[in-house]
Design an enzyme around this catalytic site. Structure first.
Site, mmCIF file in Angstrom:
data_model
loop_
_atom_site.group_PDB
_atom_site.id
_atom_site.type_symbol
_atom_site.label_atom_id
_atom_site.label_comp_id
_atom_site.label_asym_id
_atom_site.label_seq_id
_atom_site.Cartn_x
_atom_site.Cartn_y
_atom_site.Cartn_z
ATOM 1 N N GLU A 181 -9.904 6.290 6.715
ATOM 2 C CA GLU A 181 -8.456 6.514 6.743
ATOM 3 C C GLU A 181 -7.976 7.753 5.985
ATOM 4 O O GLU A 181 -7.054 8.437 6.444
ATOM 5 C CB GLU A 181 -7.716 5.290 6.175
ATOM 6 C CG GLU A 181 -7.879 4.029 6.977
ATOM 7 C CD GLU A 181 -7.408 2.825 6.187
ATOM 8 O OE1 GLU A 181 -8.109 2.430 5.234
ATOM 9 O OE2 GLU A 181 -6.346 2.288 6.510
ATOM 10 N N ARG A 234 0.837 -1.215 0.000
ATOM 11 C CA ARG A 234 0.000 0.000 0.000
ATOM 12 C C ARG A 234 0.869 1.261 0.000
ATOM 13 O O ARG A 234 0.508 2.269 -0.617
ATOM 14 C CB ARG A 234 -0.996 0.000 1.156
ATOM 15 C CG ARG A 234 -2.066 1.058 1.013
ATOM 16 C CD ARG A 234 -3.163 0.931 2.057
ATOM 17 N NE ARG A 234 -4.272 0.089 1.642
ATOM 18 C CZ ARG A 234 -5.307 0.499 0.903
ATOM 19 N NH1 ARG A 234 -5.390 1.752 0.489
ATOM 20 N NH2 ARG A 234 -6.267 -0.327 0.572
HETATM 21 N N1 MTE Z 1 -12.417 6.320 13.921
HETATM 22 C C1 MTE Z 1 -12.502 6.117 15.249
HETATM 23 N N2 MTE Z 1 -13.243 6.948 15.982
HETATM 24 N N3 MTE Z 1 -11.842 5.078 15.845
HETATM 25 C C2 MTE Z 1 -11.058 4.211 15.122
HETATM 26 O O1 MTE Z 1 -10.481 3.274 15.678
HETATM 27 N N4 MTE Z 1 -10.187 3.599 12.885
HETATM 28 C C3 MTE Z 1 -9.865 4.070 11.545
HETATM 29 C C4 MTE Z 1 -11.058 4.758 10.903
HETATM 30 N N5 MTE Z 1 -11.638 5.713 11.812
HETATM 31 C C5 MTE Z 1 -10.954 4.414 13.705
HETATM 32 C C6 MTE Z 1 -11.684 5.493 13.144
HETATM 33 C C7 MTE Z 1 -9.407 3.016 10.654
HETATM 34 S S1 MTE Z 1 -7.801 2.509 10.739
HETATM 35 C C8 MTE Z 1 -10.229 2.440 9.720
HETATM 36 S S2 MTE Z 1 -9.667 1.297 8.632
HETATM 37 C C9 MTE Z 1 -11.647 2.804 9.628
HETATM 38 O O2 MTE Z 1 -12.035 3.762 10.599
HETATM 39 C C10 MTE Z 1 -12.493 1.558 9.782
HETATM 40 O O3 MTE Z 1 -13.834 1.809 9.784
HETATM 41 P P1 MTE Z 1 -14.699 2.047 8.462
HETATM 42 O O4 MTE Z 1 -14.194 1.098 7.421
HETATM 43 O O5 MTE Z 1 -16.073 1.734 8.892
HETATM 44 O O6 MTE Z 1 -14.496 3.465 8.074
HETATM 45 N N1 HPA Z 2 -6.019 -2.305 4.441
HETATM 46 C C1 HPA Z 2 -6.242 -2.614 5.729
HETATM 47 N N2 HPA Z 2 -6.147 -3.826 6.202
HETATM 48 C C2 HPA Z 2 -5.799 -4.796 5.369
HETATM 49 C C3 HPA Z 2 -5.544 -4.543 4.021
HETATM 50 C C4 HPA Z 2 -5.661 -3.227 3.528
HETATM 51 O O1 HPA Z 2 -5.447 -2.922 2.344
HETATM 52 N N3 HPA Z 2 -5.191 -5.701 3.446
HETATM 53 C C5 HPA Z 2 -5.234 -6.616 4.439
HETATM 54 N N4 HPA Z 2 -5.601 -6.077 5.599
HETATM 55 MO MO1 MOS Z 3 -7.507 0.462 9.280
HETATM 56 S S1 MOS Z 3 -5.454 0.601 9.404
HETATM 57 O O1 MOS Z 3 -7.400 -0.384 7.755
HETATM 58 O O2 MOS Z 3 -7.775 -0.743 10.444
#
Ligand code: MTE
Ligand code: HPA
Ligand code: MOS
Length: 762
Positions: free
Chosen positions: A715, A314
């Site tokens: 993210e 990534r």
């Molecule tokens: N927001 C909050 N409040 N707490 C979290 O732990 N994790 C982040 C993001 N936002 C997180 C957050 C990460 S690393 C990811 S991958 C996404 O939320 C996951 O949730 P989603 O796919 O529903 O957006």
């Molecule tokens: N993002 C987050 N988590 C993951 C991924 C990715 O692209 N691939 C495997 N685990």
């Molecule tokens: Mo988020 S780093 O893909 O949990």
């Protein structure tokens, strides 16, 4: 479904009231029986070597432990690695990092357990740990083989370019510092089965590993996650070992067992964001157009692979950010060192890759004495361009957002004001930077892009919503409830949000890669539409009408212009023996990626955004502060604008912490020195810029067919904070007319800022 009933509304987080009143139940709040046992982990005091002998007798006798386990007490598999091998639940021979779990104890309470651990006597044969990334690179110490990505002819393009610069950039890691640390409660059930409550982004993988460790089948294990007090990627793989240990003790002792790590233990024993080191050579023309790049991207993965292959991939996918690279040679190295194994963290390598793209732009701008924004703009991808990994760019939204934000934030006039300010201020310097974010949405491992849902409508009309996603504060549950409310046109309070459970929806992917709403939302929609179809069929028959005579509206079902209460129709459907429970499924279409060739379409689409940050730097002390931030971010047709804005604000501040104050330090023995919030500084409310304008891009439905044309938002906003780091670099560069790139490492702590300032005087 044009008129929106629920989707697109700024509903508050479903648990907002519970969060602020303290009533939201986290795993640590679960009421335990009096005889429940509490775990503490005994971990390695050295970073590299071998265990010569272990005497754990006194943990029980003097220490008060009730049970003690080592590797040999594990009935099944000892390796709990998620993808490859090398993550032992407990080690009994090799030691690969300081903090590596060796044994575990349980006692009547946590303090007793923790004390009992101290009674262990372990003798080691110590070896010199490999801690330095450069040294490890020299030794070709890798957790996974190097992997390359190529397009055009980079060497030729660089050699024939009018200008050429080389440089390097070191980027520090980041601790997740979730408010709620790692925690699991294991409850032994009859017939050798087990239920585990776990703060966990990845319940299915934990179910799988618990089953393997205990020699059970997955069907014997149920993992439950109601919510996490933050995760940020730190509970994608790092939550499972503690669930396994709790489960093992629970089965052995037939008692309820809680494993909750203390903060320092958590910081020592769990992986972090990967530190990176980039080396780059770029060839460009007089205008600053990039002609060719040669990038070496090295990540400190720690002692094992964990998710590092995908994380470095990534990083490689994002080292172009929003800029066209026609001739590129990108090599990604997964370096093995004697530290804890680094893992997923918001952005998953993307932020580190994107930093490389931006530092190259900054260097070119400095070299040509031009404003960095103009260099960004002439390098933007155009529609139809192809990325180094073969994906076609379908929109120029990144450029449109940047141009709109430059306008809205008055970038150009403020830049001039700052120039004047700096001319009159010898010590305090200001800087401004506008950086774009273009972030690929999908798991880059194709099979993970699938999701399931299960919806029940009870015969009183209340709706029970289950799906594979987990709630970590990001607002996934409310968004998915809004989707159900939209389909049935009912109020949100009708929809009961439940804990995620592996016995409700099986074989789920982790809630990660920002894909939670995208994939679970589609699965939920699929299930809800199935139920709606059944209801329509029932109504057509029962009321002898056409489907076109039926309208779901405002908690009513209007049949041939006559209002019927939703609940009444449900009751009638039940009496007529209609199935009111349905599963849903979704797999992301179109995506494919051939990793051997490093070509394909790994991403369903890109999420875009941009930020302008203005900073002030004290060039005598190295202190810095963000004065003002303007953000324009694209969430497509946002399902819940207020939640999305919260994600953007939080992501930006978390990214700012990573790039300015959060400084992980390991000592010469490989021990983490910054192992608590006193020595590891995350941003506080005081660090939020006084002026903080966050806007969602309006009227911007996703051109890709996503759930209600929304875009993932979890993210991408973290990377908006790269503008802070670039602005600090700009402020430092105002001290000199040098064409040489500023040697600012990340994070831009006062120490690193001073190093960069002093480097200018060399
Ligand atoms: N927001 C909050 N409040 N707490 C979290 O732990 N994790 C982040 C993001 N936002 C997180 C957050 C990460 S690393 C990811 S991958 C996404 O939320 C996951 O949730 P989603 O796919 O529903 O957006
Ligand atoms: N993002 C987050 N988590 C993951 C991924 C990715 O692209 N691939 C495997 N685990
Ligand atoms: Mo988020 S780093 O893909 O949990």
């Amino acid at each position: 479904m044009n008129k929106r009933y629920s989707v697109g509304k700024s509903n508050k987080h479903d648990s907002a009231d519970l969060h602020v009143s303290g009533e939201a139940r986290y795993v640590d709040d679960i009421h335990l029986p009096k005889d429940a046992l509490h775990v503490a982990i005994g971990y390695s005091a050295i970073a590299c070597g071998e265990i010569l002998s272990m005497d754990l007798q006194s943990c029980k006798k003097g220490g008060g432990a009730i049970d003690v386990i080592t590797a040999s007490d594990i009935p099944g598999k000892q390796d709990v690695a998620p993808v490859f091998s090398g993550d032992l639940l407990l080690t009994d021979k090799r030691i690969d990092y300081h903090g590596q779990p060796i044994f575990a104890v349980v006692a009547k309470d946590y303090n007793t357990a923790k004390r009992a651990v101290g009674f262990a006597k372990i003798e080691y044969k110590e070896e010199t740990p490999l801690l330095d990334l450069d040294e490890a690179l020299d030794q070709e110490s890798y957790v996974r083989p190097p992997h390359g990505m190529r397009c055009g002819n980079a060497q030729k393009a660089i050699d024939s370019a009018p200008h050429k610069i080389s440089g390097s950039l070191e980027i520090g890691g980041q601790d997740h510092l979730y408010l709620e640390g790692q925690v699991s409660v294991a409850i032994p059930e009859e017939d050798n089965r087990i239920t585990i409550h776990s703060s966990n982004q990845n319940p299915t993988e934990t179910q799988h590993l618990v089953a393997e460790v205990l020699n059970l089948s997955m069907a014997d294990v149920n993992v439950v996650t109601r919510r996490m007090g933050g995760a940020f990627g730190g509970k994608e793989t790092q939550a499972a070992p503690w669930a396994c240990i709790a489960a093992l003790f629970a089965i052995r002792n037939q008692r309820v067992v809680k494993c909750r790590l203390g903060r320092e233990d958590d910081m020592r024993m769990t992986g972090k964001r990967h530190p990176f080191k980039h080396e780059y050579t770029v060839g460009f023309d007089n205008k600053g157009k990039i002609l060719g790049v040669d990038y070496k991207i090295a990540a400190d993965c720690g002692h094992s692979a964990d998710l590092s292959d995908a994380i470095v991939d990534r990083a490689m996918f994002h080292c172009d950010n929003a800029y066209s690279l026609v001739n590129a040679n990108i090599i990604g190295l997964r370096v093995k060192t004697n530290t804890v194994s680094h893992t997923a963290f918001r952005g998953f390598g993307g932020p580190q890759g994107m930093m490389l793209a931006e530092v190259v732009i900054e260097d070119i701008a400095q070299y040509l004495s031009k404003d960095a924004l103009s260099i960004r703009q002439i390098n933007f991808y155009k529609q139809g361009d192809i990325t180094p990994y073969g994906q076609t760019i379908e929109s120029e939204q990144h450029a449109e957002i940047v141009n709109a934000l430059a306008e809205q934030s008055k970038y150009e006039s403020r830049r001039k004001q700052i120039e004047t300010f700096n001319q009159n201020s010898p010590m305090i310097k200001r800087g401004i930077s506008l950086t774009p974010v273009k972030f690929g949405i999908s798991f880059t491992v194709a099979y993970m892009n699938q999701a399931g849902a299960l919806i029940h409508i009870y015969h009183d009309g209340s709706i029970h919503l289950n799906h594979g996603g987990t709630e970590m504060g990001q607002g996934l549950m409310i968004k998915l409830a809004q989707i159900v409310a939209e389909v049935f046109q009912v109020n949100l309070d009708k929809i009961k949000i439940n804990a995620t459970q592996t016995d409700k929806v099986p074989n789920t992917s982790p809630t990660a890669a920002s894909s939670g709403t995208d994939i679970n939302g589609m699965a939920v929609l699929n299930a809800a539409l199935k139920l709606k179809k059944r209801l329509l069929k029932f109504i057509v028959k029962e009321f002898d009408c056409d489907e076109s005579d039926i309208v779901f509206e405002n908690n009513k079902i209007i049949i041939a212009n006559k209002n019927n209460d939703f609940n009444n129709i449900i009751k009638q459907a039940y009496m007529a023996r209609t199935s009111l429970s349905a599963t849903g499924f979704y797999k992301t279409p179109q995506i494919h990626y051939d990793r051997v060739k490093a070509k394909g379409q790994p991403f369903f689409y890109y999420a875009n955004g941009a930020a302008v940050s203005e900073v002030e730097v004290n060039t005598l002390t190295g202190e810095s502060k963000v004065l003002r931030t303007d953000i324009l971010h694209d969430a497509g047709n946002s399902i819940n604008p207020v939640i999305d804005i919260g994600q953007i604000e939080g992501g930006y501040i978390q990214g700012m912490g990573w790039l300015t104050s959060e400084d992980l330090k390991w000592d010469q023995m490989g021990r983490l020195s910054s192992a608590n919030p006193a020595t590891y500084k995350i941003p506080t409310a005081h660090d939020v810029p006084d002026i903080f304008n966050v806007k969602l891009l309006q009227d911007a439905p996703n051109i890709t067919n996503t759930i209600f044309r929304s875009k993932a938002v979890g993210e991408p906003p973290l990377m908006l904070a790269i503008s802070v780091w670039c602005a600090i670099r700009q402020a430092i560069s105002s001290l000199s007319d040098s064409k040489k790139g500023i040697k600012l490492e990340a994070p831009a702590t006062p120490e690193n800022i001073m190093k960069a300032v002093l480097d200018l005087e060399k």
